[in-house]
Motif scaffolding. Structure first.
Motif, mmCIF file in Angstrom:
data_model
loop_
_atom_site.group_PDB
_atom_site.id
_atom_site.type_symbol
_atom_site.label_atom_id
_atom_site.label_comp_id
_atom_site.label_asym_id
_atom_site.label_seq_id
_atom_site.Cartn_x
_atom_site.Cartn_y
_atom_site.Cartn_z
ATOM 1 N N PHE A 1 0.383 -1.604 -0.207
ATOM 2 C CA PHE A 1 0.103 0.307 0.142
ATOM 3 C C PHE A 1 0.731 1.323 -0.304
ATOM 4 O O PHE A 1 0.360 2.517 -0.645
ATOM 5 N N VAL A 2 1.841 1.083 0.626
ATOM 6 C CA VAL A 2 2.817 2.523 0.667
ATOM 7 C C VAL A 2 3.496 3.054 -0.223
ATOM 8 O O VAL A 2 3.253 3.562 -0.916
ATOM 9 N N ARG A 3 3.811 1.986 -0.789
ATOM 10 C CA ARG A 3 4.500 2.007 -2.081
ATOM 11 C C ARG A 3 3.765 2.094 -3.839
ATOM 12 O O ARG A 3 4.301 2.589 -4.143
ATOM 13 N N ASP A 4 2.334 1.531 -3.433
ATOM 14 C CA ASP A 4 2.399 1.448 -4.677
ATOM 15 C C ASP A 4 0.397 2.635 -4.597
ATOM 16 O O ASP A 4 0.966 3.045 -5.626
ATOM 17 N N ALA A 5 0.280 2.700 -3.452
ATOM 18 C CA ALA A 5 -0.914 4.066 -3.115
ATOM 19 C C ALA A 5 -0.025 5.576 -2.841
ATOM 20 O O ALA A 5 -0.399 5.948 -2.998
ATOM 21 N N VAL A 6 0.398 5.228 -1.751
ATOM 22 C CA VAL A 6 1.386 6.318 -1.187
ATOM 23 C C VAL A 6 2.181 7.331 -1.536
ATOM 24 O O VAL A 6 2.184 7.931 -2.570
ATOM 25 N N VAL A 7 3.766 6.834 -2.378
ATOM 26 C CA VAL A 7 4.913 6.857 -2.668
ATOM 27 C C VAL A 7 4.235 7.876 -4.041
ATOM 28 O O VAL A 7 4.511 8.832 -4.275
ATOM 29 N N PRO A 8 3.407 6.982 -5.284
ATOM 30 C CA PRO A 8 2.972 7.733 -6.025
ATOM 31 C C PRO A 8 2.858 9.271 -5.918
ATOM 32 O O PRO A 8 2.208 10.090 -6.941
ATOM 33 N N ARG A 9 2.109 8.958 -5.116
ATOM 34 C CA ARG A 9 1.384 11.073 -4.349
ATOM 35 C C ARG A 9 1.846 11.795 -2.996
ATOM 36 O O ARG A 9 1.204 12.794 -2.915
ATOM 37 N N GLU A 10 3.082 11.950 -3.297
ATOM 38 C CA GLU A 10 4.139 12.066 -2.518
ATOM 39 C C GLU A 10 4.036 14.010 -2.896
ATOM 40 O O GLU A 10 3.931 14.690 -2.186
ATOM 41 N N ARG A 11 3.854 13.779 -3.989
ATOM 42 C CA ARG A 11 4.013 15.572 -4.712
ATOM 43 C C ARG A 11 2.421 16.062 -4.724
ATOM 44 O O ARG A 11 2.767 17.454 -4.275
ATOM 45 N N GLU A 12 1.478 15.426 -4.611
ATOM 46 C CA GLU A 12 0.151 15.741 -4.649
ATOM 47 C C GLU A 12 0.488 16.023 -2.910
ATOM 48 O O GLU A 12 -0.424 17.083 -1.972
ATOM 49 N N ILE A 13 0.541 15.470 -1.232
ATOM 50 C CA ILE A 13 0.548 15.968 -0.809
ATOM 51 C C ILE A 13 1.300 16.750 0.019
ATOM 52 O O ILE A 13 1.209 17.915 0.296
ATOM 53 N N ALA A 14 2.268 17.103 -0.846
ATOM 54 C CA ALA A 14 3.274 18.190 -0.451
ATOM 55 C C ALA A 14 2.611 19.303 -0.922
ATOM 56 O O ALA A 14 3.288 21.128 -0.538
ATOM 57 N N ASP A 15 2.225 19.297 -2.095
ATOM 58 C CA ASP A 15 0.926 21.079 -2.802
ATOM 59 C C ASP A 15 0.490 21.284 -1.871
ATOM 60 O O ASP A 15 -0.484 22.071 -1.863
ATOM 61 N N THR A 16 -0.709 19.937 -1.538
ATOM 62 C CA THR A 16 -2.001 20.559 -0.298
ATOM 63 C C THR A 16 -1.875 20.889 0.170
ATOM 64 O O THR A 16 -2.587 20.865 1.300
ATOM 65 N N ASP A 17 -0.700 19.677 1.055
ATOM 66 C CA ASP A 17 -0.185 19.836 2.678
ATOM 67 C C ASP A 17 -1.621 19.234 2.865
ATOM 68 O O ASP A 17 -1.937 19.449 4.443
ATOM 69 N N THR A 18 -2.497 18.654 2.663
ATOM 70 C CA THR A 18 -2.734 17.031 3.612
ATOM 71 C C THR A 18 -2.536 15.739 2.965
ATOM 72 O O THR A 18 -2.477 16.003 1.539
ATOM 73 N N ILE A 19 -3.577 15.148 3.804
ATOM 74 C CA ILE A 19 -3.236 13.857 3.571
ATOM 75 C C ILE A 19 -4.761 13.479 2.347
ATOM 76 O O ILE A 19 -5.775 14.068 3.208
ATOM 77 N N PRO A 20 -4.962 13.267 1.199
ATOM 78 C CA PRO A 20 -6.043 12.963 0.590
ATOM 79 C C PRO A 20 -6.838 11.871 1.197
ATOM 80 O O PRO A 20 -6.574 10.732 2.162
#
Length: 389
Positions: free
Chosen positions: A24-43
């Motif tokens: 889950f971490v590597r397939d679902a969260v890692v690809p969205r690190e930029r989104e987390i950084a840009d929005t400053d929130t966890i989707p």
């Protein structure tokens, strides 16, 4: 009351849990690190998925809906959580760690029944309200007070850098007792819902790194809670509870740091294999190989250190020196590994689009919270001298 130590999830079942988390971490969260950084929130969909997987209660007892993992298993999951944006783990870290473990180890049966199940399911986020403007790693300078009124307690004071406070439903709150002569000035701990009148949650802190993780100041202005809010029902529990859960938390942070260090190493190796200077991959240069070797050595040593500290914490043989020594070594080592990762990447490592730039900023906090590196040195040195006397 003491926290349970019996292992309730066998090795085979735990291996399945760990593998699911890793995927889950590597397939679902890692690809969205930029989104987390840009929005400053966890989707929200990642939060919901984490709840469905039981991550909000993986270290809480099974009888209250958790997975019941013990500290040695917690460490293995922390290696996985550290591999991605640390703010993802922060979302459910306080439920499983410093806030949740106060309830697990010291709560009354009624307090556990009321709070642990919604925490395990992700319906309740708990925060650990200890740090103050004049009381950080050392809580002896605490100014917050809890005054006994005959029918309950009135809490006044200010807390700072409280993780998840803007999202929190429950504040596990520490304050010095007033109005109880035999316990005057001692530290007690209370369960304060954030909806209680007089609880003021400040604006979200703006931090150097760990985008997506929320923290803020919390003010208690004449907050009245009933006698049932006192954890364990005893006013002398607070300091002991704080020291116990912080020691456990330091083992977890040690492993989290090594998860981040593993990511920094992997990014360094991958970049060195494809980045070319003068027609040759930089990874073929001996000076670059030397940096990779130092990173790998620190990661191996740090993981072994975290695992050893967890094993000794679990069997009760060392809950003082081990957690502090592990946090000191692992967080300082992770900082070195992240620094080397930027160096291996050269100028590219300073660019926001590179994962190692985020890792470099994220890792810095690990040497500060749950006791600074300097406090860990004091604890280890003091305990070593105490053992020798």
């Amino acid at each position: 009351m003491s926290a349970p130590t019996a292992q309730v999830v066998d090795d085979q079942d735990f291996a399945h849990v760990r593998d699911q988390v890793r995927e889950f971490v590597r397939d679902a969260v890692v690809p969205r690190e930029r989104e987390i950084a840009d929005t400053d929130t966890i989707p929200e969909d990642l939060r919901a998925a984490a709840a469905d997987m039981g991550l909000f209660g993986y270290a809480l007892p099974q009888e209250y809906g958790g997975l019941g993992l013990v500290i040695t298993q917690d460490v293995e999951l922390a290696f996985e959580f550290g591999y991605t944006a640390l703010s993802f783990r922060s979302l459910f870290g306080t439920n499983n760690g410093i806030a949740g473990q106060v309830l697990v180890g010291y709560g009354t049966d009624e307090q556990k029944k009321t709070w642990l199940e919604p925490m395990a399911e992700g319906r309740c986020i708990a925060s650990f309200a200890l740090t103050e403007p004049e009381a950080g790693s050392d809580p002896s300078g605490m100014r917050a007070t809890a005054r006994w009124t005959g029918d309950g307690w009135v809490i006044d004071g200010q807390k700072r850098y409280i993780t998840n406070a803007p999202l929190s439903d429950l504040l596990v709150t520490f304050a010095k007792v007033r109005g109880v002569p035999e316990s005057e000035g001692r530290i007690a701990v209370f369960l304060v819902p954030t909806t209680t009148a007089g609880v003021i949650i400040g604006p979200k802190d703006q931090k150097m790194g760990q985008a997506g993780a929320t923290s803020s100041e919390v003010t208690f202005d004449g907050v009245h809670v009933g006698p049932e809010a006192l954890v364990s029902g005893e006013v002398d529990t607070g300091f002991r509870a704080a020291m116990s859960v912080l020691a456990r938390g330091r083992v977890h942070i040690s492993a989290l740091a090594m998860g981040l260090a593993q990511r920094a190493l992997d990014e360094s190796v991958a970049y060195s294999a494809v980045n070319r200077q003068g027609g040759v991959p930089t990874g073929e240069r001996q000076l670059v190989q030397a940096m990779l070797a130092e990173q790998a050595s620190l990661v191996m040593a740090g993981k072994a250190c975290a695992r050893e500290a967890a094993a000794r914490y679990l069997d009760g043989s060392d809950r003082r020196i081990g957690p502090s020594a592990a946090k000191l070594f692992c967080t300082e080592s992770a900082g070195r590994v992240a620094d080397l990762a930027v160096q291996v990447h050269g100028g590219a490592g300073y660019m926001r689009e590179m994962p190692v730039e985020r890792l470099y900023r994220d890792v810095r906090l690990l040497r500060l919270y749950e006791g600074t590196s300097e406090i860990q040195k004091l604890i280890v040195g003091r305990e070593l001298m105490r053992a020798a006397s």
